[in-house]
Design an enzyme around this catalytic site. Structure first.
Site, PDB file in Angstrom:
ATOM      1  N   ASP A 230       0.817  -1.215   0.000  1.00 50.09           N
ATOM      2  CA  ASP A 230       0.000   0.000   0.000  1.00 50.09           C
ATOM      3  C   ASP A 230       0.854   1.271   0.000  1.00 50.09           C
ATOM      4  OD1 ASP A 230      -2.607   1.349   0.293  1.00 50.09           O
ATOM      5  OD2 ASP A 230      -1.917   1.865   2.311  1.00 50.09           O
ATOM      6  N   HIS A 235       4.635   4.926  -2.901  1.00 47.64           N
ATOM      7  CA  HIS A 235       4.978   6.251  -2.374  1.00 47.64           C
ATOM      8  C   HIS A 235       6.402   6.318  -1.802  1.00 47.64           C
ATOM      9  CE1 HIS A 235       0.785   6.717  -2.956  1.00 47.64           C
ATOM     10  NE2 HIS A 235       0.381   6.276  -1.785  1.00 47.64           N
TER      11      HIS A 235
HETATM   12  C1  BG6 Z   1      -2.774   5.973   0.003  1.00 47.04           C
HETATM   13  C2  BG6 Z   1      -2.867   4.719   0.816  1.00 47.04           C
HETATM   14  O1  BG6 Z   1      -2.194   5.704  -1.230  1.00 47.04           O
HETATM   15  O2  BG6 Z   1      -2.017   6.936   0.701  1.00 47.04           O
HETATM   16  C3  BG6 Z   1      -3.478   5.001   2.171  1.00 47.04           C
HETATM   17  O3  BG6 Z   1      -3.659   3.748   0.144  1.00 47.04           O
HETATM   18  C4  BG6 Z   1      -2.735   6.115   2.852  1.00 47.04           C
HETATM   19  O4  BG6 Z   1      -3.463   3.835   2.990  1.00 47.04           O
HETATM   20  C5  BG6 Z   1      -2.578   7.322   1.941  1.00 47.04           C
HETATM   21  O5  BG6 Z   1      -3.463   6.482   4.010  1.00 47.04           O
HETATM   22  C6  BG6 Z   1      -1.661   8.366   2.560  1.00 47.04           C
HETATM   23  O6  BG6 Z   1      -1.718   9.527   1.795  1.00 47.04           O
HETATM   24  P1  BG6 Z   1      -1.464  10.961   2.452  1.00 47.04           P
HETATM   25  O7  BG6 Z   1      -1.483  11.898   1.295  1.00 47.04           O
HETATM   26  O8  BG6 Z   1      -2.590  11.178   3.418  1.00 47.04           O
HETATM   27  O9  BG6 Z   1      -0.148  10.879   3.141  1.00 47.04           O
END
Ligand code: BG6
Length: 478
Positions: A230, A235
């Site tokens: 995930d 990321h």
């Molecule tokens: C998403 C995930 O891609 O990114 C989530 O699926 C996560 O689990 C989210 O909470 C986090 O994104 P941000 O922008 O809130 O840091």
């Protein structure tokens, strides 16, 4: 500056992402004056709605998700007047006619696939077979882009059967975050850091994405995924690439993506001792992971920490420590780069000495902070103390919360501009899966179970050990 006239079709327009991010983001761009007068947004989904009903939905979601300071009644009416809706069922093959009558051939065409990946193939095929997508059309797809190398390859092949790579925009919303782009500006627009940006001067790098939320509400998706799939495969991998990559020759889509790909390919396989997985317990008024996931015997991780090595000339010997998790103490995303000691100390009293650390804070309180040593003020002799050279973007640039564009706003406008720099290329995604697959296969073969950790803590105890045994410490999550 307005972009070229466009038709943006959002498949899955009644879904969560469209309602929470895409429509509010487009409205904010409209308020900023970036939507040309003849831009249109066409929602498409299975529900049998009229355009008027879709506009009413958009009105509500904008009221709920856009800063009240930006809610101008006249601008809102103008924005809503650009929305249309088509009831379209890809699997049943209905609704294409209506869509074709709305999408103009002579403007920028963007098709946002905000739907489950199983539908990507039918959508891509439909757009071509129905003669809707022109030669310059762009498609936008979201994560999860596969769940392993094989499924990602299959998805890439499906899309490639209908669209060129230059037409495919794979979103990783972390790349749209202001501070993440700033990382590139800091590295490549200053002479200060790049000469030190290697294993000779950098002791280690910590990348943290800590969240306070649990997986409640998304349990069914998350339990099949886990923190590695995930958050890390996409990321965090992207963040690591931006820190570790060589300077691209130009800020250009393929130049940047070529360099990122080289980093992913240089990642060493991760050994068993380099990974800690965790699962949050009930606490702080919230249920535990097992309950949130609706799976009492789940061995999916809601936390993961990893020690990663980039096996190349620049980084040999500098570990990258990555950690991410749900239900942790605070919501903090940051990259911290810890430099080595100066080769020799000329001071007798070096008790106050600490390493230089460059902290790039992604959220909240976006900014950059460089910790440097100075003399402790006062007549008491030469004592050292560390102080932060602090640059909060909000104060430095006067960009307060509402002015900081959301990642989606930036990325959608890049699609319209035809700029793929902040989107993942197919080979990057595949290389990232090729690196994560053996990690997952390893713990499946061993039957590893994640360690429980307290909700509201910094994660499982063993994660501390991952650094302690290297004589290092995680930064506090706060
Ligand atoms: C998403 C995930 O891609 O990114 C989530 O699926 C996560 O689990 C989210 O909470 C986090 O994104 P941000 O922008 O809130 O840091």
């Amino acid at each position: 500056i307005p972009v070229d006239p466009f038709d943006l079709v959002i498949f899955g327009a009644t879904g969560d992402l469209a309602q929470r991010k895409i429509l509010p983001g487009l409205f904010r761009r409209h308020v900023a004056g970036q939507m040309p007068t003849d831009a249109r947004v066409i929602g498409a989904a299975r529900s049998d709605l009229s355009s008027a009903e879709f506009r009413a939905m958009a009105r509500e979601t904008i009221a709920a998700h856009v800063d009240p300071a930006l809610q101008d009644a006249a601008l809102l009416e103008d924005f809503l007047s650009r929305l249309d809706y088509v009831a379209l069922d890809v699997q049943a093959g209905t609704g294409w006619e209506a869509l074709r009558s709305l999408v103009r051939p002579d403007v920028v065409q963007a098709f946002y696939f905000s739907v489950a990946p199983v539908l990507f193939g039918d959508l891509a095929e439909g757009l071509q077979a129905q003669g809707i997508a022109g030669p310059g059309a762009r498609i936008v797809v979201e994560k999860p882009f596969g769940r392993d190398l094989a499924s990602a390859q299959a998805l890439n092949a499906t899309l490639a059967a209908h669209f060129e790579e230059s037409q495919i925009y794979r979103i990783d919303h972390y790349l749209g975050k202001e501070t993440v782009q700033n990382l590139m500006a800091v590295r490549f627009a200053n002479i200060l850091f790049e000469p030190l940006w290697n294993a000779q001067y950098i002791d280690h790098v910590q990348i943290t994405v800590a969240e306070t939320v649990g997986v409640g509400g998304r349990g069914a998706y998350y339990d099949r995924s886990g923190a590695l799939r995930d958050m890390v495969q996409n990321h965090m991998m992207q963040l690591l690439c931006l820190i570790a990559m060589e300077p691209p020759w130009h800020f250009d889509p393929d130049a940047v993506r070529d360099e990122k790909l080289k980093v992913i390919r240089a990642l060493q396989p991760v050994g068993r001792g380099d990974i800690v997985r965790g699962q949050y317990l009930a606490g702080g008024g919230g249920p535990g992971y097992l309950e949130d996931a609706g799976n009492p015997s789940s061995d999916t991780e809601s936390y993961i920490a990893l020690r990663v090595h980039v096996a190349n000339w620049r980084w040999k010997g500098t570990p990258f420590y990555l950690r991410t998790g749900k239900r942790l103490r605070a919501r903090t995303s940051e990259i911290a780069i810890t430099f080595k000691e100066p080769p020799h100390s000329i001071f007798d009293d070096a008790r106050g000495w600490r390493e230089n650390v460059l902290v790039i804070r992604l959220q909240p309180n976006e900014g950059i902070n460089l910790k440097v040593m100075i003399k402790e003020p006062g007549p008491g002799g030469m004592r050292l103390v560390q102080v932060p050279l602090d640059m909060s973007f909000a104060t430095a640039l006067g960009a307060e919360g509402a002015d900081m564009p959301d990642a989606y706003e930036r990325l959608i406008m890049d699609v319209i501009r035809g700029n793929q720099t902040l989107f993942m290329r197919g080979d990057e995604v595949e290389a990232a899966w090729a690196w994560t697959d053996p990690i997952i296969a390893g713990w499946q073969a061993r039957g590893d179970r994640p360690q429980p950790y307290d909700a509201g803590s910094s994660g499982p105890e063993d994660a501390l050990m991952l650094m302690h045994r290297d004589g290092r410490r995680w930064r506090e999550i706060r």
